[in-house]
Write an enzyme that holds these catalytic residues in place. Structure first.
Site, PDB file in Angstrom:
ATOM      1  N   ARG A 255      24.454 -52.499 -26.376  1.00 47.88           N
ATOM      2  CA  ARG A 255      25.250 -53.629 -27.254  1.00 47.88           C
ATOM      3  C   ARG A 255      25.860 -54.754 -26.476  1.00 47.88           C
ATOM      4  NH1 ARG A 255      26.824 -48.260 -28.263  1.00 47.88           N
ATOM      5  NH2 ARG A 255      26.373 -47.495 -30.493  1.00 47.88           N
TER       6      ARG A 255
ATOM      7  N   TYR B 153      14.172 -44.746 -35.595  1.00 44.56           N
ATOM      8  CA  TYR B 153      13.211 -45.156 -34.616  1.00 44.56           C
ATOM      9  C   TYR B 153      11.872 -44.167 -34.795  1.00 44.56           C
ATOM     10  CZ  TYR B 153      16.696 -48.003 -32.897  1.00 44.56           C
ATOM     11  OH  TYR B 153      17.951 -49.004 -32.732  1.00 44.56           O
TER      12      TYR B 153
END
Length: 341
Positions: A202, A326
């Site tokens: 992140r 995903y």
């Protein structure tokens, strides 16, 4: 005229106001007086109960959402959790009309009205679920601290959303353009982009890195729990592209402590958005956020056959269900599945 009950308890003379004549009849007043006298014989002091009730009412009026947030919740959040500022912004923006209401007046109806209003304004269900979770956590802490007896928003269920979602990832051409635009820079944004594209970390996790977290010999980066979203430390292997970039940056970086030192202040860079927008424009990328580099990292791994468990560990997800967005990127195993038909 007013009806009073005069009585003595524990050697002390007291009087209790029953009510005004007209609001209450004489027979009703006598009935109430007899009930009170029966309680007095058992040791109950009606006047003391009334005083206690007044104090409780006063306390409830002082326990507004504003008072609870400032006196209890924000100090607790700052000391024990992460991300106070964004959480505080959500609370202050979404429930500004609730701030002067006592916590005991909050209820499911108010919350539902707020959510319906936001839906009508075009707010997404995913965003509303996040905001609802934030305020529910506030009331849960109020229950824990015994400010209120129960969480009035427990019945406020999450709205149903598409958990698959749309993942924005870079095509091969887009990735090439982004690398080229980044390599034309000489400032920190270049190494930040290379790190995020190749570690899936992140933004704030990456910006908080120190040189002591980088092991150039073993080719790893350690994202420490006190700086990660999940508060869990994870060690990420670094590929050759990142290693080359870090070795270059180590020679040019003006800090021996931090990879991304703040200019003129202690700590690290916190807002790289302006530089990011410049690189994104140079790369001619549309509808692509800085956080999407994390999505692109995970998508590429899945498309190259890496299993979801490994991807989840690399991303630092606390629950593998979060990594499921995903799953559709792994076309090979889906194709193999339908071959049996």
């Amino acid at each position: 005229k007013t009806f009073y009950l005069y009585y003595t308890i524990a050697g002390k003379k007291r009087k209790y106001r029953i009510g005004k004549f007209g609001d209450i009849s004489l027979p009703e007043a006598r009935k109430i007086a007899n009930q009170l006298k029966a309680g007095i014989v058992l040791g109950d002091d009606p006047q003391a109960g009334k005083v206690a009730q007044r104090e409780e009412n006063k306390k409830q009026q002082s326990d507004t959402l504003r008072a609870f947030l400032d006196d209890h919740y924000y100090p607790y959040y700052k000391a024990e959790k992460k991300g106070l500022i964004p959480t505080q912004r959500v609370i202050e923006r979404c429930w500004k009309d609730w701030m002067n209401k006592p916590l005991v007046e909050m209820d499911y109806k108010l919350a539902t009205q707020w959510r319906n209003k936001e839906l009508a304004r075009g707010m997404t269900k995913k965003t509303l679920n996040h905001q609802s979770a934030v305020i529910k956590a506030v009331f849960s802490k109020a229950v824990e601290l015994e400010v209120i007896l129960e969480n009035p928003l427990l019945k406020l269920k999450q709205l149903k959303v598409d958990k698959g979602g749309v993942v924005r990832w870079l095509s091969a051409d887009e990735e090439k353009r982004l690398y080229e635009a980044a390599h034309n820079r000489t400032d920190y944004i270049r190494v930040l982009i290379v790190l995020m594209l190749n570690t899936g970390a992140r933004k704030m996790e990456t910006l908080s890195l120190k040189w002591s977290d980088i092991d150039l010999k073993n080719k790893t980066a350690t994202y420490r729990g006190d700086e990660t979203k999940t508060a869990q430390t994870r060690v990420i292997p670094l590929n050759d592209r990142v290693m080359d970039e870090l070795k270059r940056w180590k020679k040019e970086c003006k800090s021996a402590e931090r990879l991304f030192p703040s200019v003129g202040k202690k700590g690290h860079v916190r807002n790289p958005d302006k530089k990011w927008q410049e690189v994104k424009a140079a790369a001619n990328l549309e509808n692509f956020r800085m956080h999407d580099m994390r999505h692109s990292f995970a998508s590429k791994l899945c498309m190259n056959g890496v299993d979801l468990y490994t991807v989840s560990k690399l991303l630092g997800h606390s629950d593998i269900s979060t990594t499921q967005i995903y799953a559709h990127m792994s076309h090979d195993h889906l194709a193999e599945a339908v071959k049996i038909l």
